[in-house]
Design a protein around this motif. Sequence first.
Motif, PDB file in Angstrom:
ATOM      1  N   ASP A 193       0.731  -1.389   0.058  1.00 16.24           N
ATOM      2  CA  ASP A 193      -0.073   0.074   0.097  1.00 16.24           C
ATOM      3  C   ASP A 193       0.830   1.202   0.096  1.00 16.24           C
ATOM      4  OD1 ASP A 193       1.026  -0.209   2.648  1.00 16.24           O
ATOM      5  OD2 ASP A 193      -0.833   0.024   3.722  1.00 16.24           O
ATOM      6  N   GLY A 194       2.090   1.065  -0.195  1.00 19.10           N
ATOM      7  CA  GLY A 194       3.064   2.375  -0.287  1.00 19.10           C
ATOM      8  C   GLY A 194       3.381   2.953   1.157  1.00 19.10           C
ATOM      9  N   ARG A 195       2.824   2.253   2.286  1.00 17.03           N
ATOM     10  CA  ARG A 195       3.244   2.783   3.595  1.00 17.03           C
ATOM     11  C   ARG A 195       4.433   1.958   4.212  1.00 17.03           C
ATOM     12  NH1 ARG A 195      -1.978   2.648   7.270  1.00 17.03           N
ATOM     13  NH2 ARG A 195      -0.770   4.042   8.463  1.00 17.03           N
TER      14      ARG A 195
ATOM     15  N   ASP B 219       2.652   5.079  11.434  1.00 18.09           N
ATOM     16  CA  ASP B 219       2.053   6.461  11.028  1.00 18.09           C
ATOM     17  C   ASP B 219       3.075   7.443  11.551  1.00 18.09           C
ATOM     18  OD1 ASP B 219      -0.537   6.214   9.993  1.00 18.09           O
ATOM     19  OD2 ASP B 219      -1.516   6.037  11.805  1.00 18.09           O
TER      20      ASP B 219
ATOM     21  N   HIS C 202       9.626  17.666   7.341  1.00 16.88           N
ATOM     22  CA  HIS C 202       9.320  16.961   6.218  1.00 16.88           C
ATOM     23  C   HIS C 202      10.400  15.757   6.378  1.00 16.88           C
ATOM     24  CE1 HIS C 202      12.530  19.007   4.565  1.00 16.88           C
ATOM     25  NE2 HIS C 202      11.929  20.154   4.331  1.00 16.88           N
ATOM     26  N   TRP C 203      10.359  14.761   5.580  1.00 22.36           N
ATOM     27  CA  TRP C 203      11.289  13.481   5.689  1.00 22.36           C
ATOM     28  C   TRP C 203      12.743  13.765   5.879  1.00 22.36           C
ATOM     29  CZ3 TRP C 203      10.344   8.506   6.517  1.00 22.36           C
ATOM     30  CH2 TRP C 203      11.334   7.485   6.622  1.00 22.36           C
TER      31      TRP C 203
ATOM     32  N   PRO D  44       6.220   5.568  -0.638  1.00 28.38           N
ATOM     33  CA  PRO D  44       5.233   6.696  -1.402  1.00 28.38           C
ATOM     34  C   PRO D  44       4.468   7.657  -0.231  1.00 28.38           C
ATOM     35  CG  PRO D  44       4.827   4.692  -2.447  1.00 28.38           C
ATOM     36  CD  PRO D  44       6.000   4.371  -1.258  1.00 28.38           C
ATOM     37  N   ASN D  45       4.074   6.837   0.885  1.00 29.48           N
ATOM     38  CA  ASN D  45       3.335   7.369   1.839  1.00 29.48           C
ATOM     39  C   ASN D  45       3.967   7.193   3.133  1.00 29.48           C
ATOM     40  OD1 ASN D  45       1.093   8.633   3.012  1.00 29.48           O
ATOM     41  ND2 ASN D  45      -0.269   6.970   2.130  1.00 29.48           N
ATOM     42  N   PRO D  46       5.095   8.126   3.321  1.00 31.16           N
ATOM     43  CA  PRO D  46       5.806   7.705   4.598  1.00 31.16           C
ATOM     44  C   PRO D  46       5.426   8.309   5.735  1.00 31.16           C
ATOM     45  CG  PRO D  46       6.721   9.602   3.204  1.00 31.16           C
ATOM     46  CD  PRO D  46       5.537   9.126   2.482  1.00 31.16           C
TER      47      PRO D  46
ATOM     48  N   LYS E 208       5.260  10.199   9.458  1.00 28.53           N
ATOM     49  CA  LYS E 208       5.869  11.644   9.841  1.00 28.53           C
ATOM     50  C   LYS E 208       6.893  11.589  10.929  1.00 28.53           C
ATOM     51  CE  LYS E 208       2.714  14.530   7.495  1.00 28.53           C
ATOM     52  NZ  LYS E 208       2.263  13.226   6.304  1.00 28.53           N
TER      53      LYS E 208
END
Length: 588
Positions: free
Chosen positions: A285-287, A392, A412-413, A469-471, A473
């Motif tokens: 799922d890109g997580r 998450d 941000h990352w 894709p969906n890192p 926080k």
Amino acid sequence: MKPNNKTVVAWVEEMAKLCKPDTVVWCDGSEEEKQRLISEALRTGELEELDQKKLPGCYYHRTALNDVARTEQLTFICSPTAEGAGPTNNWMDPKEAYRKLGAIFDGAMKGRPMYVVPFLMGPPGSPFVKVGVELTDSRYVVLNMRIMTRIGDVAWNQLGDSSHFTRGLHSKADLDEKRRFICHFPQDNTIWSVGSGYGGNVLLGKKCLALRIASALGRKEGWMAEHMLILGIENPKGEVRYVTGAFPSACGKTNLAMMIPPAALKGYKVWTVGDDIAWLRIGPDGRLWANNPEAGFFGVVPGTNSRSNPNALQTIQRDTIYTNVAKKPDNTVWWEGSDDPAPAQATDWKGRPWTPASGEKAAHPNSRFTAPAAQCPCISPRWEDPAGVPIDAIIFGGRRARVAPLVYQTFHWQHGVFVGASAASETTAAQQGSAVGVVRRDPMAMLPFCGYNMADYLAFWLEMGKRIPNPPKIFNVNWFRTNADGQFIWPGFGDNLRVLLWILDRVAGQGRAVESPIGYLPPAEALNRDGLPLSDGELNSLLSLDKTEWKTELQGVGEFFQKFGDRLPKALWEEHAAAGRRINDWKF
Ligand code: GTP
Ligand code: SPV
Ligand code: MN
């Protein structure tokens, strides 16, 4: 049982030829084997029996006096070149290491059996799973490994006839510090540890495999091995969100992972997935998804009580090995910071008579429990989920009396990686031979555990950010700010949930924040303060920043980064410069 795997059998024969044990015992992980090992260990004195009515299945172990924590100065990454290990690791030429340790291993197991312990790191059936085999002459190690990992046929079945397994060789030898070495050979998937009997040096599945070897493997294979707890937070609606947290040794991972919400926060529940190590992969799922590769907890005992960590306390009431705590005359255990008052008499961790007037600690500050994770009352129903749990938020933190505020969110990352790379903490009793309470840089709490050049490790973190894709926080926390009297301001433990809830609010795109030069800070009113025994002034002091301190901090980070020369990713220098500009311009 001896497996059919020819590579395993040949390697075990070769190592037995070197170490010259009396016999080779192939462990199967059975209950009967456990009982046999325990009775032998009671005979040799490796274990002492505790009161089996009050503490069923519990045993006591005392290490040598010079062998009470990981010995970082004797831990080496033996990659083919010194650059491969980098400036933050000790390096030994692999040929030299095999020669030097080979000479110590030669005949080191004479008069003792050599146990062959096949083990799995990760839940069976998971894409995360790795197989290791540890050869050891210590029954204490075998008994600990059967708690901390999944040992026996489950590992042989997973391995089949493959030659992909970590080769671990351990001998107590003569426990002489001058002949103690913990060497890692990432290119050979091999660990040699000699001259110690202490946990992190000898339970080779833990820091040696699951962090040092795995971090190097993961970089090649596109996943991450991190010194992180994993927990789930269930809200009153029954929704569960997962976070990971990287704090240095003895800085609160086990406690946070098992925390009980404060009474005022009704309907919340915390679930433990892991308390020390996380293996992280990008899911379909890109997580980012996390698994705990371990099966037990090797936790700090002192300070564990029914207020700080009731879940840990319940976990260690049975089938637990206690190492280096104090023993009471009734064959139960005691430690500083226990619920019970100090006993009038005890035997201290050194094996000497002790009274409260002795003026010394009865339990070693790094005394530990080894207990099965499944016994933890708040163990997550998904802790063995082969897929892991979706993450998450990632939290970095450390022990800082000053400078770092209670919590902030990174921009941000890439900024998050900079904050993780800049992490620092006051040293604790978990490192042998260094002063306690000295601030040292400890990127992602991995300073002692990164199996390759830390600059490349930080580059890999940046690269992962681009690949996810969906890192999650990224946040930073500090439970350890002190007031003018040197006391912790933040109550910590269960109250840390208040900080986690703000973090989850932020992840959900809610939760108020003010922008500061170091990241987003919560205004005091954004934290849930129901029932929190803290004044406005105290809370504000936890959330305040000091310009001078932060300038010095950034200077320290710059000096640390310079160690890595050109190898440090430019992006981190850019973040460093940007943080410097923000701090200079800020009126605070
Ligand atoms: P390792 O097993 O060495 O990796 O340690 P860890 O990170 O799991 O640390 P652990 O949870 O065992 O905590 C170590 C020490 O920190 C114990 O003495 C705890 O009592 C103390 N501690 C943990 N959480 C808090 C907190 O929120 N506030 C304060 N003041 N102390 C804490
Ligand atoms: C640590 O020091 O981070 C621990 C204990 O978790 S040990 O297994 O000894 O490394
Ligand atoms: Mn640890």
